[in-house]
Structure formats: structure tokens, C-alpha cells
Scaffold this active site. Structure first.
Site, PDB file in Angstrom:
ATOM      1  N   SER A  47       0.826  -1.207   0.000  1.00  0.00           N
ATOM      2  CA  SER A  47       0.000   0.000   0.000  1.00  0.00           C
ATOM      3  C   SER A  47       0.859   1.255   0.000  1.00  0.00           C
ATOM      4  O   SER A  47       1.850   1.345   0.726  1.00  0.00           O
ATOM      5  CB  SER A  47      -0.905   0.032   1.232  1.00  0.00           C
ATOM      6  OG  SER A  47      -1.541   1.288   1.322  1.00  0.00           O
ATOM      7  N   HIS A  49      -0.019   3.833   1.332  1.00  0.00           N
ATOM      8  CA  HIS A  49      -0.200   4.447   2.647  1.00  0.00           C
ATOM      9  C   HIS A  49       0.940   4.081   3.597  1.00  0.00           C
ATOM     10  O   HIS A  49       1.224   4.802   4.535  1.00  0.00           O
ATOM     11  CB  HIS A  49      -1.545   4.047   3.249  1.00  0.00           C
ATOM     12  CG  HIS A  49      -2.692   4.755   2.595  1.00  0.00           C
ATOM     13  ND1 HIS A  49      -3.045   6.049   2.907  1.00  0.00           N
ATOM     14  CD2 HIS A  49      -3.543   4.374   1.622  1.00  0.00           C
ATOM     15  CE1 HIS A  49      -4.074   6.425   2.166  1.00  0.00           C
ATOM     16  NE2 HIS A  49      -4.398   5.420   1.363  1.00  0.00           N
ATOM     17  N   ASP A  56      -5.872   9.844   1.992  1.00  0.00           N
ATOM     18  CA  ASP A  56      -7.242   9.793   1.497  1.00  0.00           C
ATOM     19  C   ASP A  56      -7.985  10.994   2.059  1.00  0.00           C
ATOM     20  O   ASP A  56      -7.980  11.203   3.271  1.00  0.00           O
ATOM     21  CB  ASP A  56      -7.945   8.515   1.959  1.00  0.00           C
ATOM     22  CG  ASP A  56      -7.334   7.264   1.335  1.00  0.00           C
ATOM     23  OD1 ASP A  56      -6.794   7.356   0.222  1.00  0.00           O
ATOM     24  OD2 ASP A  56      -7.418   6.202   1.973  1.00  0.00           O
ATOM     25  N   GLU A 105     -10.076   6.207  -7.838  1.00  0.00           N
ATOM     26  CA  GLU A 105     -10.160   6.674  -6.450  1.00  0.00           C
ATOM     27  C   GLU A 105      -9.903   8.180  -6.416  1.00  0.00           C
ATOM     28  O   GLU A 105      -8.770   8.613  -6.217  1.00  0.00           O
ATOM     29  CB  GLU A 105      -9.123   5.961  -5.560  1.00  0.00           C
ATOM     30  CG  GLU A 105      -9.355   4.480  -5.406  1.00  0.00           C
ATOM     31  CD  GLU A 105      -8.504   3.856  -4.286  1.00  0.00           C
ATOM     32  OE1 GLU A 105      -7.642   4.557  -3.715  1.00  0.00           O
ATOM     33  OE2 GLU A 105      -8.734   2.672  -3.990  1.00  0.00           O
ATOM     34  N   HIS A 108      -7.834   9.431  -3.287  1.00  0.00           N
ATOM     35  CA  HIS A 108      -6.499   8.965  -2.894  1.00  0.00           C
ATOM     36  C   HIS A 108      -5.416   9.821  -3.543  1.00  0.00           C
ATOM     37  O   HIS A 108      -5.203   9.772  -4.747  1.00  0.00           O
ATOM     38  CB  HIS A 108      -6.332   7.493  -3.289  1.00  0.00           C
ATOM     39  CG  HIS A 108      -4.985   6.911  -2.925  1.00  0.00           C
ATOM     40  ND1 HIS A 108      -4.799   6.069  -1.854  1.00  0.00           N
ATOM     41  CD2 HIS A 108      -3.769   7.059  -3.502  1.00  0.00           C
ATOM     42  CE1 HIS A 108      -3.508   5.709  -1.795  1.00  0.00           C
ATOM     43  NE2 HIS A 108      -2.869   6.307  -2.787  1.00  0.00           N
TER      44      HIS A 108
HETATM   45 ZN   LIG Z   1      -5.806   5.634  -0.197  1.00  0.00          ZN
END
Ligand SMILES: [Zn+2]
Length: 134
Positions: A47, A49, A56, A105, A108
Site C-alpha cells: 500500500s 499508505h 485519502d 479513487e 487517494h
Molecule cells: Zn488511499
């Protein structure tokens, strides 16, 4: 840059640890199976992240959810038009799922630095295309 009026932007998720990502992915697998899960979430260790470079963002208009209708809110529109000025890109753009491996997304964001963000934004690229991986 036009000064935004009354925007309510919230960072919903930023840095995540390996363990946190592991449990998020497990949740999606439990809910909809591994194949679907891998299109909406990353396996632990994969990820963005976990790099600390992804965030996000959402707004009360969509009840703080991470949903594609975020793009139609004033906040989503503002992000789309202005994120690059701050060095961020929408990492998983619309209709680029085949390249990025992820569904659209609009929430994101990925920090890439101002210059790359400007080129990516203006030319409508993905990070993969910008880096020459596609
Ligand atoms: Zn994300």
C-alpha cells in the site's frame, strides 16, 4: 489560484503500518473475496499508505466516505484542479484501472513533488506512465 470558499476537506487516512494494512485487506477479503479485495485495497506491504506519501481525503457532503461521488463535490473538484500545485496527484485516475491496477479513487492523493505533479496533471498521465513503466 482562486481562493476556495467554504470547502470542508478532511484527511481520512494517511500513514498506515504493515499491521494496519494487513487488517484492512483481510476485512475486504472477508467481505468480498480476494479478487475483488485486490482491486479496492492493497495487500500488506503493497500500500502507498505505508510510505507515508499517500492520503485519502473526503468531505461531510459524502458522509466522510471514500466514494467516487466525491469527485462531484466542490471539494473533489477543487482537489482535481489544485492538488498538483501542492505536489499531489490523484494516484488512481478514472479509466486507468488497467495501468494502475486499481479502480478510480478520486480521494487517494499521492505526494510526488510539484514538478512531477504538474506534468502528470497537465498531460493526464498515471504515475506509471510518467515513470515510463507503461
Ligand atoms: Zn488511499
Amino acid at each position: 489560484m482562486k481562493k476556495p470558499k467554504n470547502l470542508n476537506l478532511y484527511a481520512q487516512s494517511g500513514y498506515r503500518s504493515y499491521e494496519r494494512q494487513e487488517s484492512i485487506f483481510a476485512y475486504y477479503v472477508e467481505r468480498s473475496g480476494e479478487e475483488k479485495a485486490s482491486r479496492v485495497s492493497a495487500n500488506a506491504g503493497h500500500s502507498e499508505h505505508q510510505t507515508g506519501l499517500a492520503m485519502d481525503v473526503t468531505t461531510p457532503e459524502v458522509n466522510f466516505q471514500l466514494v467516487t461521488s466525491f469527485e462531484d463535490t466542490p471539494e473533489g473538484q477543487w482537489i482535481k484542479e489544485n492538488a498538483a500545485q501542492f505536489g499531489f496527484i490523484i494516484r488512481y485516475p478514472k479509466d486507468k484501472e488497467k495501468i494502475t491496477g486499481y479502480q478510480y479513487e478520486p480521494w487517494h492523493l499521492r505526494f510526488v513533488g510539484k514538478e512531477p505533479a504538474k506534468v502528470i496533471h497537465e498531460q493526464g498521465l498515471t504515475l506509471e506512465e510518467y515513470l515510463g513503466f507503461e
